[in-house]
Design an enzyme around this catalytic site. Structure first.
Site, PDB file in Angstrom:
ATOM      1  N   ASN A 167       0.869  -1.180   0.000  1.00  0.00           N
ATOM      2  CA  ASN A 167       0.000   0.000   0.000  1.00  0.00           C
ATOM      3  C   ASN A 167       0.905   1.229   0.000  1.00  0.00           C
ATOM      4  O   ASN A 167       1.513   1.558   1.015  1.00  0.00           O
ATOM      5  CB  ASN A 167      -0.887  -0.031   1.255  1.00  0.00           C
TER       6      ASN A 167
ATOM      7  N   LYS B 196       0.126   4.329  -0.283  1.00  0.00           N
ATOM      8  CA  LYS B 196      -0.465   5.559   0.273  1.00  0.00           C
ATOM      9  C   LYS B 196      -0.216   6.725  -0.707  1.00  0.00           C
ATOM     10  O   LYS B 196      -0.243   6.509  -1.911  1.00  0.00           O
ATOM     11  CB  LYS B 196       0.092   5.829   1.668  1.00  0.00           C
TER      12      LYS B 196
ATOM     13  N   HIS C  60      -9.293   1.401   4.968  1.00  0.00           N
ATOM     14  CA  HIS C  60      -7.960   1.512   5.586  1.00  0.00           C
ATOM     15  C   HIS C  60      -8.045   2.445   6.795  1.00  0.00           C
ATOM     16  O   HIS C  60      -8.824   3.404   6.796  1.00  0.00           O
ATOM     17  CB  HIS C  60      -6.955   2.053   4.565  1.00  0.00           C
TER      18      HIS C  60
ATOM     19  N   GLU D  43      -6.324   4.824   7.769  1.00  0.00           N
ATOM     20  CA  GLU D  43      -6.167   6.254   7.481  1.00  0.00           C
ATOM     21  C   GLU D  43      -7.450   6.843   6.886  1.00  0.00           C
ATOM     22  O   GLU D  43      -7.785   7.994   7.131  1.00  0.00           O
ATOM     23  CB  GLU D  43      -4.955   6.475   6.561  1.00  0.00           C
TER      24      GLU D  43
ATOM     25  N   GLU E 256      -5.129  -4.767  10.569  1.00  0.00           N
ATOM     26  CA  GLU E 256      -4.080  -3.778  10.763  1.00  0.00           C
ATOM     27  C   GLU E 256      -4.336  -3.014  12.053  1.00  0.00           C
ATOM     28  O   GLU E 256      -5.114  -2.047  12.059  1.00  0.00           O
ATOM     29  CB  GLU E 256      -4.057  -2.793   9.592  1.00  0.00           C
TER      30      GLU E 256
ATOM     31  N   GLY F 107       2.745   2.356  10.651  1.00  0.00           N
ATOM     32  CA  GLY F 107       3.707   3.443  10.470  1.00  0.00           C
ATOM     33  C   GLY F 107       4.412   3.850  11.749  1.00  0.00           C
ATOM     34  O   GLY F 107       5.038   4.903  11.806  1.00  0.00           O
TER      35      GLY F 107
ATOM     36  N   SER G 238       3.708  -2.033  10.218  1.00  0.00           N
ATOM     37  CA  SER G 238       5.158  -2.076  10.419  1.00  0.00           C
ATOM     38  C   SER G 238       5.797  -3.416  10.038  1.00  0.00           C
ATOM     39  O   SER G 238       6.699  -3.892  10.724  1.00  0.00           O
ATOM     40  CB  SER G 238       5.513  -1.688  11.864  1.00  0.00           C
TER      41      SER G 238
HETATM   42  P1  PGA Z   1       3.143   0.404   7.512  1.00  0.00           P
HETATM   43  O1  PGA Z   1       1.666   0.624   6.902  1.00  0.00           O
HETATM   44  O2  PGA Z   1       3.652  -0.902   6.944  1.00  0.00           O
HETATM   45  O3  PGA Z   1       3.934   1.582   7.044  1.00  0.00           O
HETATM   46  O4  PGA Z   1       2.994   0.335   8.996  1.00  0.00           O
HETATM   47  C1  PGA Z   1       0.774  -0.439   6.722  1.00  0.00           C
HETATM   48  C2  PGA Z   1      -0.527   0.057   6.144  1.00  0.00           C
HETATM   49  O5  PGA Z   1      -0.966   1.159   6.503  1.00  0.00           O
HETATM   50  O6  PGA Z   1      -1.165  -0.621   5.320  1.00  0.00           O
END
Ligand code: PGA
Length: 261
Positions: A13, A15, A103, A105, A175, A181, A221
């Site tokens: 992903n 983003k 997601h 976010e 997640e 992140g 992560s």
């Molecule tokens: P990350 O993000 O691997 O940077 O923690 C995962 C995601 O938001 O799908």
């Protein structure tokens, strides 16, 4: 408990990273790094504006058979006065085969509700996109002992009223919001616990065999160093990767780690 061997699903992903030029560069660099015969289902979620370039470059480098592409977000209507949005129909038209839905976010930064994720899942299915539905609890919710309640509510809202055959088309990404992140990763046992909850809920809806066919990915992560252990955890069928999917080398290293075991 022994883990059943399945073809892992490894998804990146991106983003809001990589316009068309950087997308092309990534795909050219990824092609020689993809482990041959990895057996993994590999999916990239570039920004919508880079979907076409992603697909054409994957085609050009001969890895389009191995790497699918999806939209990070869709609107539930096919068209209309929704400035700034793209529809499932449009994503499908340019060749996307998946849509990431709900997601964290989208939920936490853009106020997306369970009702909206439900509409988006339906729109994706109607337009032959496989919805990858993201669920996950915040740190506070986990500390309050609400993991099960939060992730099952999110899942049920997304699949309620769907036919069995439609639910069999979905993928789920667990997640935990506190792991996205942040560099904090759920332990393989944490992931297994949450995935088991989701698998049980799916089994209630479509039976055990149907539920086993729905891939449940872990995200938050994920790095080349922790990918093998996370992917080996019970009920984990793959990984959804944010930050570490932005470099072809680390994305390929994760595919390799996840498929070795
Ligand atoms: P990350 O993000 O691997 O940077 O923690 C995962 C995601 O938001 O799908």
């Amino acid at each position: 408990m022994t883990k059943k061997i399945k073809k892992p699903v490894i998804a990146g992903n991106w983003k809001m990273h990589k316009g068309p030029a950087a997308t092309r560069e990534f795909a050219l660099a990824l092609a020689p790094l993809i482990p041959k015969g990895s057996g993994a289902t590999i999916i990239l979620f570039p920004p919508a504006i880079s979907l076409t370039t992603a697909l054409s470059t994957l085609e050009e480098t001969g890895i389009a058979e191995q790497v699918e592409v999806g939209a990070q977000n869709i609107h539930w209507e096919d068209e209309g006065a929704f400035t700034g949005e793209i529809s499932a129909e449009m994503a499908r038209e340019v060749g996307a085969s998946y849509a990431l839905i709900g997601h964290s976010e989208r939920r936490h930064l853009f106020g997306e509700t369970n009702d909206e994720t439900s509409l988006k899942v339906r729109a994706a299915l109607q337009n032959e996109l496989r919805p990858m539905i993201c669920v996950g609890e915040t740190k506070e919710e986990r500390e309050e002992g609400r993991l099960e309640e939060v992730i099952t509510t999110q899942l049920v809202a997304a699949i309620e009223g769907l036919e069995k055959g439609e639910i069999e088309q979905i993928a789920i990404a667990y997640e935990p919001v506190w792991a996205i992140g942040t560099g904090l990763t759920a332990t393989p046992d944490d992931a297994a616990e949450a995935h088991q909850i989701l698998r049980n809920k799916l089994a209630q809806a479509i039976g055990t065999t149907g539920a086993e066919g729905v891939p449940i990915l872990y995200g938050g992560s994920v790095r080349p160093e922790n990918a093998a252990d996370l992917c080996a955890a019970n009920e984990v069928d793959g990984l959804l990767i944010g930050g570490a999917s932005l470099q072809p080398e680390s994305f390929a290293a994760i595919i390799e780690a996840a498929t070795k075991g």
